[in-house]
Every structure is written in structure tokens, then in C-alpha cells.
Design an enzyme around this catalytic site. Structure first.
Site, mmCIF file in Angstrom:
data_model
loop_
_atom_site.group_PDB
_atom_site.id
_atom_site.type_symbol
_atom_site.label_atom_id
_atom_site.label_comp_id
_atom_site.label_asym_id
_atom_site.label_seq_id
_atom_site.Cartn_x
_atom_site.Cartn_y
_atom_site.Cartn_z
ATOM 1 C CG PHE A 176 -1.872 1.190 1.192
ATOM 2 C CD1 PHE A 176 -3.020 1.148 0.413
ATOM 3 C CD2 PHE A 176 -1.600 2.354 1.917
ATOM 4 C CE1 PHE A 176 -3.890 2.233 0.365
ATOM 5 C CE2 PHE A 176 -2.474 3.439 1.871
ATOM 6 C CZ PHE A 176 -3.613 3.373 1.089
ATOM 7 C CG ASP A 211 5.572 3.651 1.903
ATOM 8 O OD1 ASP A 211 5.555 4.333 2.952
ATOM 9 O OD2 ASP A 211 4.592 3.544 1.140
ATOM 10 C CE LYS A 229 -1.201 5.864 7.489
ATOM 11 N NZ LYS A 229 -0.793 5.205 6.249
HETATM 12 C C1 LIG Z 1 -1.044 5.371 4.820
HETATM 13 C C2 LIG Z 1 0.051 4.979 3.917
HETATM 14 C C3 LIG Z 1 0.313 5.692 2.721
HETATM 15 C C4 LIG Z 1 -0.579 6.814 2.245
HETATM 16 O O1 LIG Z 1 -0.647 7.868 3.134
HETATM 17 P P1 LIG Z 1 -1.827 8.953 2.966
HETATM 18 O O2 LIG Z 1 -1.444 10.019 3.965
HETATM 19 O O3 LIG Z 1 -3.099 8.275 3.281
HETATM 20 O O4 LIG Z 1 -1.779 9.455 1.577
HETATM 21 C C5 LIG Z 1 1.399 5.312 1.975
HETATM 22 N N1 LIG Z 1 2.191 4.285 2.342
HETATM 23 C C6 LIG Z 1 1.959 3.580 3.470
HETATM 24 C C7 LIG Z 1 2.872 2.468 3.840
HETATM 25 C C8 LIG Z 1 0.875 3.886 4.278
HETATM 26 O O5 LIG Z 1 0.624 3.155 5.363
#
Ligand SMILES: *Cc1c(COP(=O)(O)O)cnc(C)c1O
Length: 387
Positions: free
Chosen positions: A128, A213, A242
């Protein structure tokens, strides 16, 4: 009827107040929050230092354009660089933007060194990376991309943990491998240290970049500032988001000097990214997370949480089939309907969040105490018995 476009399945409840690890519903009910806005409220709700910072900054300056030098942004960048592998930071407002910036920076690097054909990114199933078009097709989750074609090109996806497929997918067009150090939405699947080391080696051998990521697993969540630090490696590009804003939207892309060379004035931008209000809060989050002993405390409490969850697994192996994760990024795999389990947990006044692979994510604020962990374990046990 709601005027909000129905893009979410929402639980029929709303909250009016939060403090530390607790949320208070509009009807007065108190909930133990082990979601933290999905790893966002890293310091819990309404942390005193964040409240004071936002109050003070809101009376001084909220926003100026990136056409000017923003001291709070300079300071946050410098601190992130001082404490990590990175040499530069670029600021945005969300995780998806930060992962997209990572893709841009990787491509631009190879363009800049005269290898523009190296522009494809290898990604993994179950990943994701966000919901913008490119981040969506980078992860290529069939449910998420359905109906949003044409496909954004430039990604070659291989099955998660399939080493042979990964090696086969690398060719003269490969610019980077992008993966979450710990798959969050994908079911709290931890990349073992030796795999991360192997990825770094593979990237070095093949002249490709490593993008990790850490939007969900970074910023102290695992008990180190970055989850990859456990493997003793250094990636080239790392998007975070986050946890760094503690509840205020901040996205950051961190890069080393080598790959930064293509990113000159005009190559990237964000109207809101890095504004004084956001940056003052990011700095306030770092004030706490970088405090001596803070991350060690996360490790300690994270291990305690793991021990307690494993005890439950042993005792109720018919319901908990796996305990996963690191630090305070935890998942329990449920035998049976995990949504039903979450509903029951909610009835027992505790919040968790679903991930794939029948996993329930438990992401308490990093300031969670042993007492609150014990409370969570008691509620989980009660839930298991009722399940
Ligand atoms: C939540 C998340 C995203 C996307 O972040 P948003 O602030 O919702 O755009 C990207 N990569 C990972 C691993 C995530 O958990």
C-alpha cells in the site's frame, strides 16, 4: 443522509474529545484507542507539548509560500537529516504525496546521470502506497485500482517474498525497488533483516535505488526512528508521513545526496507543504520522540505488548493464529471473521483496525503505558472469550 461522498465504511460513532490513549465519544463513552488514527497520533491525543506549540505558532504565523525561506522548515529538515541516513528532506502533506515524490526523485536521478531509460519501479503484491493515481497503481491492489484505469505505467509488480521473481523482474529499465519495510495495510508483514540486507545488496549490484516506504512504520513506531534501522542498512529514498505530524497532515520525502542531484528549483512543489504551522508541529513531535530514552521506552513497552499477545495466542490458539510486528506496530491474525472480532472489541470499548490477511492492527500511541497495555490485553481476552 450524509452529504459526505461515501468512500468509507464508517462505524456509527463520533468522538468529541481525546486525551492520551483514550477517545471520548459524543455520548460520553470512553474508548481505549489502539488505532491512533492509523499510526498518526504518535504522541496520543492532545499531547500538552503539541497543544502548546500549535497555540503559540497559530498566533505568530500559519502559512507563507515556499517562495520564501521558512525557518521552521529548515529546522525540521536539519533535524531529520541529523538523525537519519538522509541528506535532504522535501515536505508535502500526506503519505501518498511522499511516495509519489519518491518515484519522481528516483526517475529524475537516472535522467540526470544520462540513463533516462531507467525509469521503472519494482513493487510487491500486498503493498500500500496511497490513493493518488501513481501510488495506487504502484501498489496495484486489484480492489483499489478497479475502474480507475487506464493503468499508470512504470511499475513492475512481483509477488511478495518471491526472490526469484524479483531477480527476474530487474532489467535495464529498472530504476528502483519500492517496498514498505513492514507492510501495514498488507497485514503487518515484517521484512526480515536479512531480506532488507539482501535488497540493499541487490540494488547496489544492479545499480538501482532502494525506496523504503516508512509512512506507517517510521517515526519511532518500531522503537527505532526508522524500521529499517533494525537491519543496519541505509536506503536511498524514504517517504514518511503519518506519525511525524502527530495528527497534523505532514508528508516528507527523505533522500541521500546521491539521488538528490536532479531535484532543482521547479522540479517539485506543494502549496501547503512545509508551512510554518505544520513544521512547528513536526518539530514538536521530534522534541519528544528524539528525547533521550524515548525510543528505548517504545522498544521496552513494545516487547511487553508482544509477550502479552503471544501469551494470549498460546492460550487461545484456536482464535489467534499469529502475532506479528515490531515495537508498537502490532498485528494479531484472527481465525474467523476479523471484522466481527473488531465489532466485539469495539463493544468492549477498545479500538483496533483491520489489515489484510485477517489481521487486526493494534497501533497504540507511542506514549502508551504498561497499565494501558494490560487494559488492552484484558479487553482482547474478554473479546476472545465472547467471540
Ligand atoms: C497510509 C500509507 C500511505 C498513504 O498515506 P496517505 O497520507 O493516506 O496518503 C502510503 N504508504 C503507506 C505504507 C501507508 O501506510
Amino acid at each position: 443522509m450524509s452529504a459526505v461522498l461515501g468512500t468509507y465504511n464508517r462505524r456509527d460513532i463520533s468522538f468529541s474529545k481525546g486525551k492520551g490513549c483514550y477517545l471520548y465519544a459524543t455520548n460520553g463513552d470512553k474508548y481505549l484507542d489502539f488505532v491512533s488514527g492509523i499510526a498518526v497520533n504518535s504522541l496520543g491525543h492532545c499531547h500538552d507539548h503539541l497543544v502548546q506549540t500549535i497555540q503559540k505558532q497559530s498566533e505568530q504565523l500559519w502559512h507563507v509560500s515556499n517562495a520564501f525561506i521558512i525557518p521552521e522548515q529548515e529546522r525540521l529538515a536539519q533535524r531529520l537529516v541529523d538523525h537519519t541516513f538522509a541528506d535532504y528532506a522535501v515536505f508535502m502533506n500526506s503519505g501518498a504525496e511522499a511516495t509519489e515524490a519518491s518515484i519522481k526523485i528516483a526517475r529524475k536521478y537516472f535522467y540526470e546521470i544520462g540513463k533516462p531509460e531507467k525509469n521503472r519501479i519494482i513493487t510487491f503484491t500486498g503493498a500500500f502506497h496511497g490513493r493518488t493515481l501513481a501510488s495506487l497503481f504502484a501498489a496495484n491492489n486489484p480492489e483499489h485500482v478497479k475502474g480507475f484505469g487506464p493503468k499508470v505505467d512504470g511499475f513492475d509488480q512481483v509477488p511478495f517474498a518471491d526472490h526469484d521473481a524479483l531477480k527476474k523482474a530487474i532489467n535495464e529499465n529498472t530504476a528502483a525497488i519500492m517496498v514498505e519495510t513492514i507492510l501495514g495495510e498488507g497485514g503487518i508483514r515484517v521484512l526480515p533483516n536479512e531480506c532488507l540486507a539482501g535488497l540493499r545488496k541487490l540494488c547496489d549490484e544492479q545499480d538501482i535505488l532502494l525506496i523504503l516506504d516508512e509512512v506507517q512504520c517510521g517515526v519511532g513506531r518500531t522503537g527505532k526512528f526508522f524500521a529499517f534501522e533494525w537491519a543496519g542498512i541505509e536506503p536511498d529514498i524514504v517517504p514518511i508521513a503519518k506519525g511525524i505530524g502527530g495528527g497534523f497532515p505532514i508528508g516528507v520525502c527523505l533522500v541521500n545526496k546521491k539521488v538528490s542531484i536532479g531535484m532543482k528549483p521547479g522540479t517539485h512543489g506543494s502549496t501547503f507543504g512545509g508551512n510554518p504551522l505544520a513544521m512547528s508541529i513536526g518539530n514538536a513531535v521530534l522534541d519528544i520522540i528524539l528525547e533521550k530514552g524515548f525510543l528505548e521506552k517504545v522498544q521496552e513497552i513494545g516487547s511487553y505488548f508482544e509477550e502479552q499477545l503471544k501469551k494470549l495466542q498460546k492460550q487461545y490458539s484456536n482464535i489467534i493464529t499469529d502475532v506479528r510486528g515490531k515495537g508498537l506496530l502490532r498485528g494479531i491474525q484472527i481465525k474467523g471473521d476479523s471484522v466481527k472480532f473488531l465489532d466485539q472489541l469495539f463493544k468492549n470499548k477498545m479500538l483496533g483496525v483491520k489489515a489484510s490477511d485477517n489481521v487486526i492492527r493494534l497501533l497504540p500511541p507511542l506514549i502508551v503505558t504498561k497499565k494501558e497495555i494490560d487494559e488492552a490485553i484484558t479487553i482482547i481476552e474478554k473479546t476472545i472469550k465472547e467471540f
